[in-house]
Design a protein around this motif. Structure first.
Motif, PDB file in Angstrom:
ATOM      1  N   UNK A 193      37.352  41.685  48.630  1.00  0.00           N
ATOM      2  CA  UNK A 193      36.827  42.441  47.403  1.00  0.00           C
ATOM      3  C   UNK A 193      36.642  41.223  46.312  1.00  0.00           C
ATOM      4  N   UNK A 194      36.176  41.875  45.408  1.00  0.00           N
ATOM      5  CA  UNK A 194      35.982  40.950  44.135  1.00  0.00           C
ATOM      6  C   UNK A 194      36.987  41.392  43.137  1.00  0.00           C
ATOM      7  N   UNK A 195      37.789  40.092  42.272  1.00  0.00           N
ATOM      8  CA  UNK A 195      38.707  40.448  41.375  1.00  0.00           C
ATOM      9  C   UNK A 195      38.203  40.711  39.939  1.00  0.00           C
ATOM     10  N   UNK A 196      38.311  41.622  39.390  1.00  0.00           N
ATOM     11  CA  UNK A 196      37.902  41.713  37.909  1.00  0.00           C
ATOM     12  C   UNK A 196      39.032  42.002  37.132  1.00  0.00           C
ATOM     13  N   UNK A 197      38.924  41.331  35.900  1.00  0.00           N
ATOM     14  CA  UNK A 197      40.141  41.215  35.057  1.00  0.00           C
ATOM     15  C   UNK A 197      39.591  41.235  33.521  1.00  0.00           C
ATOM     16  N   UNK A 198      40.019  42.482  32.781  1.00  0.00           N
ATOM     17  CA  UNK A 198      39.323  42.626  31.374  1.00  0.00           C
ATOM     18  C   UNK A 198      40.795  42.514  30.604  1.00  0.00           C
ATOM     19  N   UNK A 199      40.528  41.642  29.560  1.00  0.00           N
ATOM     20  CA  UNK A 199      41.868  41.452  28.656  1.00  0.00           C
ATOM     21  C   UNK A 199      41.229  41.911  27.121  1.00  0.00           C
ATOM     22  N   UNK A 200      42.031  42.431  26.420  1.00  0.00           N
ATOM     23  CA  UNK A 200      41.675  42.858  24.976  1.00  0.00           C
ATOM     24  C   UNK A 200      43.111  43.016  24.337  1.00  0.00           C
ATOM     25  N   UNK A 201      42.925  42.915  23.151  1.00  0.00           N
ATOM     26  CA  UNK A 201      44.261  42.947  22.138  1.00  0.00           C
ATOM     27  C   UNK A 201      45.377  43.522  22.741  1.00  0.00           C
ATOM     28  N   UNK A 202      45.402  44.941  23.091  1.00  0.00           N
ATOM     29  CA  UNK A 202      46.328  45.753  23.563  1.00  0.00           C
ATOM     30  C   UNK A 202      45.938  46.558  25.002  1.00  0.00           C
ATOM     31  N   UNK A 203      45.014  45.839  25.659  1.00  0.00           N
ATOM     32  CA  UNK A 203      44.565  46.471  26.886  1.00  0.00           C
ATOM     33  C   UNK A 203      44.442  45.452  27.930  1.00  0.00           C
ATOM     34  N   UNK A 204      44.836  45.634  29.280  1.00  0.00           N
ATOM     35  CA  UNK A 204      44.652  44.673  30.165  1.00  0.00           C
ATOM     36  C   UNK A 204      44.227  45.734  31.372  1.00  0.00           C
ATOM     37  N   UNK A 205      43.109  45.393  32.016  1.00  0.00           N
ATOM     38  CA  UNK A 205      42.705  46.228  33.118  1.00  0.00           C
ATOM     39  C   UNK A 205      42.235  45.128  34.433  1.00  0.00           C
ATOM     40  N   UNK A 206      42.857  45.281  35.409  1.00  0.00           N
ATOM     41  CA  UNK A 206      42.845  44.623  36.760  1.00  0.00           C
ATOM     42  C   UNK A 206      42.171  45.532  37.746  1.00  0.00           C
ATOM     43  N   UNK A 207      41.161  45.003  38.481  1.00  0.00           N
ATOM     44  CA  UNK A 207      40.462  45.927  39.397  1.00  0.00           C
ATOM     45  C   UNK A 207      40.104  44.943  40.550  1.00  0.00           C
ATOM     46  N   UNK A 208      39.990  45.474  41.914  1.00  0.00           N
ATOM     47  CA  UNK A 208      39.344  45.152  42.869  1.00  0.00           C
ATOM     48  C   UNK A 208      38.138  45.959  43.243  1.00  0.00           C
ATOM     49  N   UNK A 209      36.984  45.131  43.445  1.00  0.00           N
ATOM     50  CA  UNK A 209      35.809  45.996  43.640  1.00  0.00           C
ATOM     51  C   UNK A 209      35.497  45.535  45.241  1.00  0.00           C
ATOM     52  N   UNK A 210      35.399  46.520  46.089  1.00  0.00           N
ATOM     53  CA  UNK A 210      35.313  46.102  47.421  1.00  0.00           C
ATOM     54  C   UNK A 210      33.840  45.566  47.679  1.00  0.00           C
ATOM     55  N   UNK A 211      33.949  44.743  48.592  1.00  0.00           N
ATOM     56  CA  UNK A 211      32.533  43.912  48.995  1.00  0.00           C
ATOM     57  C   UNK A 211      31.849  45.281  50.003  1.00  0.00           C
TER      58      UNK A 211
END
Length: 111
Positions: free
Chosen positions: A90-108
């Protein structure tokens, strides 16, 4: 309201009620990020139908290391992120904000 939204709303209310020091706020953000990463690894592993041992073998790690990652007990290094991403196909996606963190794996896509 979903459990996650309720939990975040409750957390925001608690923050408003008592002033946190910047150090405590930074530590809270780090914990949230570690937990988001742990959940993303667990979710992708389960989606692939792998055990911790099988994922460890694919990533060249130990089962104990996978357990620590999924338990948010370790801070992953860039090489570890790469190994897990490749092992999880998969591809790793990390989104960071002041009060929010999101980590996802997107399948190839299947080849």
């Amino acid at each position: 309201m979903s459990h996650t939204r309720w939990k975040l709303a409750r957390e925001k209310k608690l923050v408003e009620e008592c002033a946190e020091s910047p150090e405590v706020a930074a530590e809270r953000a780090e914990i949230r990020l570690a937990m988001a990463f742990a959940k993303a690894v667990y979710d992708r592993r389960v989606e692939l139908g792998l055990t911790q041992t099988q994922l460890a073998e694919r990533a060249g790690l130990t089962q104990a290391k996978i357990s620590r990652v999924e338990g948010a007990d370790t801070v992953p290094t860039l090489p570890l992120l790469r190994r897990l991403t490749l092992a999880l196909n998969a591809s790793l996606n990390i989104a960071l904000d002041d009060d929010h963190e999101e980590v996802t794996f997107t399948a190839h896509p299947a080849a």
